[in-house]
Design an enzyme around this catalytic site. Structure first.
Site, short mmCIF file in Angstrom:
data_model
loop_
_atom_site.label_atom_id
_atom_site.label_comp_id
_atom_site.label_asym_id
_atom_site.label_seq_id
_atom_site.Cartn_x
_atom_site.Cartn_y
_atom_site.Cartn_z
N LYS A 194 0.87 -1.59 0.12
CA LYS A 194 -0.06 -0.21 -0.08
C LYS A 194 0.97 0.81 -0.52
O LYS A 194 0.71 2.13 -0.91
CB LYS A 194 -1.37 -0.09 1.44
CG LYS A 194 -2.21 -1.00 0.87
CD LYS A 194 -2.88 -1.22 3.16
CE LYS A 194 -3.30 -2.58 1.75
NZ LYS A 194 -4.57 -2.61 3.49
N GLN A 210 -4.31 -1.54 9.54
CA GLN A 210 -4.59 -2.87 8.96
C GLN A 210 -5.18 -4.29 9.74
O GLN A 210 -4.71 -4.13 11.20
CB GLN A 210 -3.46 -2.97 8.35
CG GLN A 210 -2.20 -4.03 7.39
CD GLN A 210 -3.18 -4.48 6.76
OE1 GLN A 210 -3.54 -3.38 5.88
NE2 GLN A 210 -3.85 -5.34 5.95
N ASP A 270 -11.10 3.39 3.70
CA ASP A 270 -11.14 1.68 3.76
C ASP A 270 -13.04 1.22 3.01
O ASP A 270 -12.84 0.12 2.79
CB ASP A 270 -11.17 0.87 5.06
CG ASP A 270 -9.90 -0.42 5.27
OD1 ASP A 270 -9.49 -0.63 3.95
OD2 ASP A 270 -8.58 -0.31 5.94
N1 GUN Z 1 -7.50 -6.91 6.34
C1 GUN Z 1 -7.49 -7.58 5.20
N2 GUN Z 1 -8.15 -6.51 4.15
C2 GUN Z 1 -8.15 -5.76 4.64
C3 GUN Z 1 -8.40 -4.68 4.08
O1 GUN Z 1 -8.42 -4.56 2.77
N3 GUN Z 1 -7.80 -2.83 5.24
C4 GUN Z 1 -7.75 -3.47 6.24
N4 GUN Z 1 -7.52 -2.46 6.58
N5 GUN Z 1 -7.46 -4.26 6.73
C5 GUN Z 1 -7.34 -5.58 5.76
#
Ligand code: GUN
Length: 286
Positions: A53, A97, A120
Site C-alpha cells: 500500500k 490494517q 477503507d
Molecule cells: N485486512 C485484510 N484486508 C484488509 C483491508 O482491505 N483493509 C484493512 N485495513 N485491513 C485488511
C-alpha cells in the site's frame, strides 16, 4: 473451452495512471493526497499488504505515513494516534490494517477513524450509506471487483450472483454492491447446506472463503464469471486463490487469476478513495 482471463494487473495499471494524473493536478493546487497506515503486531501477511500500500502511494505521487506498534501495545496508544491523524488536515486517508491483536475491539478502532478519512470504507457510517445506496467510501476489495466486472462488460442486471463468504470486509459489501446493480444475490457461507446447488446455478460466483482451491470446476455453471478474492499461501510458499484455477478455467466463461486478479485492484481502489478524500479537501479550500 478455456475461460477468458480477467487481468487485474492491466486494469489496475490503467486506473492507477488516471489516479496519478489526478494527484498531480491536486498537487498543483497545493494539496498532496496523503494516506496514513497503522500496522499493529507482527503478522507477516499484514506487513506485506502494508508495504504494498505504501509503495503504491509513492508510485502514484501520494504522500504516505506508516506507524507501527508492537503486538502488546495498549489500545489507547493506537486510539491516540488515530485522534492525532483525524485532526491533521494534511492527512486524507487513515487505514488500520486488520486483523488486530486480541486486546483490541476492531469495531471500536474502526469507529474511531473519522468517516471523512475512512478510505477503507469500514466505518459504520460509510457502511450504512452503502446499504442505503448513497455515496460513501466503498470497501476497496468489493469495489475493485465491481470495476473489473464493469471493465469486462458484465451485465449484472438480472444475473444470478452467488457470493461465498459473509465478512464485513468482502462478502457483505460485495452482496450489497451486486444487489444495487440489479443482480439476484445469494450469500453462501460455512453454514450453507448445499453449496454446490447454489454455485452451479450462478452466472457469477465471487469466492471469498479463505480456503485454498476450494471452489472446483464441478461446482461452476458452464460459462459463468468466476471472481477469486482469496489469497492463500501454500506450504511451498506459493500463492493461490480460493478457486481451483485449473479445473475452474475449463468450465467458466471468464475468471480472475491469483495472483494478478483482484489483489492489485484492492490497492487501486484504496488510492481512488484517498484521492477522492483529498479532492473534497481541495474543493472545500477553493
Ligand atoms: N485486512 C485484510 N484486508 C484488509 C483491508 O482491505 N483493509 C484493512 N485495513 N485491513 C485488511
Amino acid at each position: 473451452m478455456s475461460a477468458r482471463i480477467i487481468d487485474g494487473n492491466a486494469l489496475s495499471q490503467k486506473v492507477r495512471e488516471d489516479i496519478a494524473q489526478g494527484a498531480a493536478e491536486l498537487i498543483k493546487q497545493g494539496v498532496q493526497p496523503c494516506l496514513a497506515v497503522i500496522l499493529v503486531g507482527d503478522n507477516p501477511a499484514s506487513a506485506v499488504y502494508v508495504r504494498n500500500k505504501v509503495n503504491a502511494c509513492e508510485k502514484a505521487g501520494f504522500r504516505s505515513l506508516k506507524f507501527t506498534f508492537p503486538v502488546e501495545v495498549a489500545p489507547d496508544e493506537v486510539f491516540d494516534k488515530i485522534a492525532e491523524l483525524n485532526a491533521d488536515p494534511s492527512v486524507h486517508g487513515i487505514l488500520v490494517q486488520l486483523p488486530l491483536p486480541r486486546q483490541f475491539d476492531e469495531n471500536k478502532v474502526l469507529e474511531a477513524i473519522s468517516p471523512e478519512k475512512d478510505v477503507d470504507g469500514f466505518h459504520a457510517e460509510n457502511f450504512g450509506l452503502l446499504l442505503q445506496g448513497r455515496k460513501s467510501f466503498y470497501p476497496c476489495t468489493p469495489w475493485g471487483v465491481m470495476k473489473m466486472l464493469e471493465a469486462e462488460n458484465v451485465q449484472l442486471s438480472g444475473m444470478e450472483a452467488v457470493v461465498i463468504g459473509r465478512s464485513n470486509i468482502v462478502g457483505k459489501p460485495m452482496a450489497v454492491m451486486l444487489l444495487s446493480q440489479g443482480a439476484t444475490v445469494t450469500v453462501c457461507h460455512s453454514k450453507t447446506r448445499d453449496l454446490h446447488f447454489h454455485t452451479r446455478r450462478a452466472d457469477l460466483v465471487v469466492a471469498a472463503i479463505g480456503k485454498p482451491r476450494f471452489l472446483t470446476g464441478d461446482m461452476i455453471k458452464p460459462g459463468a464469471v468466476v471472481i477469486d478474492v482469496g489469497i492463500n499461501r501454500l506450504p511451498d510458499g506459493k500463492l493461490c486463490g480460493d478457486v481451483d484455477f485449473e479445473s475452474a478455467r475449463e468450465v467458466a466463461g471468464a475468471i480472475t487469476p491469483v495472483p494478478g486478479g483482484v489483489g492489485p485492484m484492492t490497492i487501486t481502489m484504496l488510492l481512488a478513495n484517498t484521492l477522492e478524500s483529498a479532492r473534497r479537501v481541495a474543493a472545500a479550500k477553493a
